[in-house]
Design a protein around this motif. Structure first.
Motif, PDB file in Angstrom:
ATOM      1  N   LEU A  14       0.828  -1.212   0.000  1.00 45.79           N
ATOM      2  CA  LEU A  14       0.000   0.000   0.000  1.00 45.79           C
ATOM      3  C   LEU A  14       0.857   1.254   0.000  1.00 45.79           C
ATOM      4  O   LEU A  14       0.549   2.225  -0.693  1.00 45.79           O
ATOM      5  CB  LEU A  14      -0.942  -0.026   1.202  1.00 45.79           C
ATOM      6  N   VAL A 100     -13.592   8.779  -4.963  1.00 46.16           N
ATOM      7  CA  VAL A 100     -12.790   7.589  -4.693  1.00 46.16           C
ATOM      8  C   VAL A 100     -12.947   7.155  -3.241  1.00 46.16           C
ATOM      9  O   VAL A 100     -13.043   5.954  -2.934  1.00 46.16           O
ATOM     10  CB  VAL A 100     -11.307   7.856  -5.035  1.00 46.16           C
ATOM     11  N   PHE A 107     -16.611  -0.458  -0.787  1.00 47.24           N
ATOM     12  CA  PHE A 107     -15.858  -1.717  -0.857  1.00 47.24           C
ATOM     13  C   PHE A 107     -15.683  -2.321   0.527  1.00 47.24           C
ATOM     14  O   PHE A 107     -15.983  -3.499   0.758  1.00 47.24           O
ATOM     15  CB  PHE A 107     -14.478  -1.472  -1.465  1.00 47.24           C
TER      16      PHE A 107
ATOM     17  N   VAL B  11      -6.862  -5.326   1.661  1.00 47.14           N
ATOM     18  CA  VAL B  11      -5.656  -4.834   0.987  1.00 47.14           C
ATOM     19  C   VAL B  11      -5.926  -4.630  -0.494  1.00 47.14           C
ATOM     20  O   VAL B  11      -5.560  -3.603  -1.085  1.00 47.14           O
ATOM     21  CB  VAL B  11      -4.479  -5.812   1.190  1.00 47.14           C
ATOM     22  N   ALA B  13      -8.830  -4.108  -1.998  1.00 49.31           N
ATOM     23  CA  ALA B  13      -9.734  -2.977  -2.237  1.00 49.31           C
ATOM     24  C   ALA B  13      -8.990  -1.664  -2.102  1.00 49.31           C
ATOM     25  O   ALA B  13      -9.156  -0.743  -2.922  1.00 49.31           O
ATOM     26  CB  ALA B  13     -10.906  -3.030  -1.256  1.00 49.31           C
ATOM     27  N   LEU B  14      -8.128  -1.566  -1.076  1.00 47.78           N
ATOM     28  CA  LEU B  14      -7.388  -0.314  -0.891  1.00 47.78           C
ATOM     29  C   LEU B  14      -6.452  -0.059  -2.063  1.00 47.78           C
ATOM     30  O   LEU B  14      -6.323   1.075  -2.540  1.00 47.78           O
ATOM     31  CB  LEU B  14      -6.602  -0.361   0.421  1.00 47.78           C
ATOM     32  N   LEU B  15      -5.805  -1.124  -2.543  1.00 47.51           N
ATOM     33  CA  LEU B  15      -4.890  -0.956  -3.675  1.00 47.51           C
ATOM     34  C   LEU B  15      -5.655  -0.521  -4.917  1.00 47.51           C
ATOM     35  O   LEU B  15      -5.211   0.364  -5.663  1.00 47.51           O
ATOM     36  CB  LEU B  15      -4.162  -2.271  -3.932  1.00 47.51           C
ATOM     37  N   CYS B  17      -8.407   1.185  -4.971  1.00 50.42           N
ATOM     38  CA  CYS B  17      -8.810   2.583  -4.833  1.00 50.42           C
ATOM     39  C   CYS B  17      -7.626   3.522  -5.023  1.00 50.42           C
ATOM     40  O   CYS B  17      -7.782   4.625  -5.558  1.00 50.42           O
ATOM     41  CB  CYS B  17      -9.462   2.810  -3.487  1.00 50.42           C
TER      42      CYS B  17
END
Lengths: 167, 101
Positions: A14, A100, A107, B11, B13-15, B17
């Motif tokens: 991330l 976003v 999500f 992880v 989903a965050l990536l 986004c």
């Protein structure tokens, strides 16, 4: 131990992903490409934690080995300077971040609302090369062959597109 | 806390986004393309996680196909960008507004 590695790789993925899209120190596309390599490598680490060893290897070979090199070639070829900081359009910035963020919330809420996805949380599968290859050449032969044609088409298209006198 | 399917999905989903944020906010065509790659990789992670925790290998075969198609797509897309750059001498999306009404 595995959980520790998961958090390490997830954090790295991330962080590097964030640095690809919004690096506060440099607007240079080469920096983005380098952080994309780091993202890919830590994603391959996550694949290894999911016992998808073959895919981890393919991920590093194809992405870090081929795709990023292609990106770097094009960046060098076009000789892009780092984007000079022009005044960011505040309206588009705000609306983009809000939309976003809304999608992110949707999500995450969906993931935590649906418990039916994994009935048993004990992982069973070993993604070794042999069963994967067996499956690929038994159940998925037709898509595999179509994919080879697709690669050929892509190659021809690239050569045609990068000809000098494109009409 | 034991790491389960949800962790990997979060992880992923965050990536995804993050990639979407890059596509929406950045103005450089190449960086937008890299953000697209990020989104594809997020989808791959979700597929591998599902395949591992549900005991089917189909997800991994799908990821294999996705990686191949992504490689072909990158080649064609970058060739398009190069051709565009030859015509316009720019790689910024603000300058490419021919099709704007």
């Amino acid at each position: 131990m595995q959980d520790l590695f998961f958090y390490l790789f997830a954090f790295l993925t991330l962080l590097c992903g964030l640095l690809v899209v919004a690096n506060p120190f440099s607007r240079n596309p080469v920096t983005s490409a380098m952080f994309l390599v780091l993202t890919i490598v830590s994603l391959a680490g996550l694949f290894v934690l999911l016992h998808a060893f073959f895919l981890a290897a393919v991920q590093i070979l194809v992405y870090a080995g081929a795709v990023i090199v292609l990106f770097l070639f094009v960046i060098m070829l076009l000789d892009l300077k780092g984007e000079q900081r022009r005044k960011a359009n505040r309206f588009s910035l705000v609306t983009g971040v809000i939309s976003v963020g809304a999608i992110t919330v949707i999500f995450i809420k969906t993931i935590f609302e649906s418990h039916a996805t994994a009935t048993d949380t004990t992982p069973v599968l070993e993604g070794a090369t042999q069963p994967l290859g067996r499956m690929l050449f038994n159940d998925y032969v037709l898509p595999f062959e179509i994919l080879s044609v697709l690669l050929l088409v892509a190659m021809v298209g690239v050569i045609l597109l990068s000809k000098k006198d494109l009409r | 806390m034991h790491v389960g399917l949800e962790h990997y999905l979060v992880v992923s989903a965050l990536l995804f986004c993050l990639g979407l944020l890059g596509v929406v906010l950045r103005r450089n065509l190449l960086v937008i393309y890299m953000a697209l790659e990020l989104m594809l990789n997020a989808a791959n992670l979700a597929l591998v996680a599902f395949s591992r925790f549900n005991g089917h290998l189909d997800g991994q075969v799908m990821v294999f196909f996705i990686i191949t198609v992504a490689a072909a797509e990158v080649a064609v897309g970058l060739a398009l960008i190069v051709a565009l750059y030859r015509k316009r001498q720019t790689a910024r999306v603000e300058d490419l507004t021919t099709m704007k009404l």
